[in-house]
Design an enzyme around this catalytic site. Structure first.
Site, short mmCIF file in Angstrom:
data_model
loop_
_atom_site.label_atom_id
_atom_site.label_comp_id
_atom_site.label_asym_id
_atom_site.label_seq_id
_atom_site.Cartn_x
_atom_site.Cartn_y
_atom_site.Cartn_z
N CYS A 87 3.22 1.85 2.64
CA CYS A 87 4.37 0.80 2.80
C CYS A 87 5.57 1.30 1.80
O CYS A 87 6.57 1.69 2.31
CB CYS A 87 4.19 -0.45 2.30
N CYS A 102 0.77 -1.15 -0.03
CA CYS A 102 -0.01 -0.10 0.11
C CYS A 102 0.82 1.16 -0.15
O CYS A 102 2.15 1.21 0.11
CB CYS A 102 -0.97 0.03 1.21
#
Lengths: 291, 77
Positions: free
Chosen positions: B13, B10
């Site tokens: 991250c 995502c």
């Protein structure tokens, strides 16, 4: 100036609410939740899971690891779903934004219904005994122990973390409230006053299911949706119908289904979507009766 | 030093990786930075909410993007 003065008490109380929730959160981690809920059955644990879901924020990419982690800890499937259903619906940022835009009463009813929706949805999934529709590999994964030196936080450190969170959320929510006002202004210029009230008012029984069915595949996080909902209400959409739409957009979405497909078989995804959709539709009617 | 960033991909991250690499570069610290996207490996570390940062096998942070101060504290140890 006038707007600031009337908003001030609301803003102050919503800041305090965010602070309180963020402070409590420093005690709640998914690791602890796993321990508390592991191997427990009984309606009270659905409620507990739903409430823990409300104070535990996670983005949709964490739903798979959370799901596996919970199932592996022996948390019943239904209880796990109670947590997963409530978490995107109820969180402090959403509460603050709703409070500022649609008022305290509607916000409290929203929170209560969000939590009950999680309890109910999870409970039905529990009753259906759908464990065999979880992907087989899920049961084989071993969740490790977090090799992490956890220093016990002091009250002061917890307060500092909570304060940081208040700052983050205020920055975000302000932006969305301003977008909401602007969008409302733009809509105001183009769509005639009360156009939604005319076609999607309380007396139109199809309005709620249609709003929900439109909302289900859409994806947005809840704070992003609030300005849109606010301007819809401004155009005469009943508050209940608007809240049901908001719930449908945040609780269910196509991208989330695709993510969950890795761990759930189609039957279970179908049951999950159906149960949550039907519950949101009923919640919408209920909102329209109460509000 | 081995820095592992746990996350299924995502935006948070990716941001975590960026900020860690930035601090390493600024401070001239050598480290191996690896992104772990496999759910099973992430769970083996006991992590359920991503992003998470693991340094030399020890979980340092779970569920949020680290700030530069935190990263400096970890890499100076």
């Amino acid at each position: 100036m006038h707007l600031t003065r009337t908003l001030q008490p609301v803003l102050t109380s919503s800041f305090m609410m965010i602070f309180a929730v963020s402070y409590i959160r420093t005690y709640v981690t998914p690791e602890k939740t796993r321990k508390v809920l592991g191997g427990k059955t009984g309606l009270q644990y659905y409620l507990l899971a739903s409430m823990l879901g409300a104070v535990t924020p996670f983005c949709s990419c964490s739903s798979v690891p959370l799901f596996i982690g919970f199932v592996e800890a022996g948390i019943p499937l239904g209880v796990t779903f109670s947590f997963l259903i409530t978490s995107p619906l109820v969180n402090e940022a959403a509460i603050a934004a709703l409070w500022v835009t649609i008022g305290l009463k509607a916000t409290l009813i929203y929170i209560l219904s969000g939590i009950l929706l999680g309890v109910f949805g999870g409970y039905i999934i529990g009753l259906l005994k759908m464990e065999k529709y979880v992907a087989d590999f899920v049961y084989k994964i071993k969740v490790g122990n977090q090799n992490r030196k956890l220093e016990a936080l002091s009250i002061k450190e917890r307060a500092a973390i909570a304060f940081d969170n208040v700052k983050d959320i205020v920055e975000k929510v302000w932006l969305y409230v301003i977008i909401g006002v602007t969008l409302g202004g733009i809509f105001h210029g183009y769509a005639p006053e009360g156009i939604l009230a005319q076609y999607a008012g309380k007396d139109n029984l199809f309005a709620v299911p249609i709003a929900v069915v439109i909302g289900v595949p859409l994806y947005s996080n809840i704070t992003g949706m609030i300005p849109i909902v606010e301007s819809l209400i401004g155009k005469g959409l009943p508050v209940g119908t608007a809240l049901a739409f908001l719930m449908a957009v945040t609780a269910l979405s196509l991208p989330e289904m695709i993510i969950l497909k890795k761990v759930l078989k189609n039957e279970l995804i179908g049951a999950f979507v159906l149960i949550v959709t039907v519950s949101i539709i009923f919640t919408g009617y209920l909102f329209n009766i109460i509000l | 030093m081995k820095i592992e960033i746990l996350g299924t991909g995502c935006s948070k991250c990716n941001k975590t990786k960026e900020v860690i690499e930035k601090v390493l570069k600024n401070d001239g610290v050598e480290a191996e930075v690896v992104k772990i996207e496999d759910v099973e490996k992430i769970l083996n570390y006991g992590v359920m909410i991503t992003p998470a940062v693991v340094i030399d096998g020890e979980v340092k942070l779970v569920g949020k993007v680290p700030d530069e101060k935190e990263i400096r504290k970890w890499i100076s140890q």
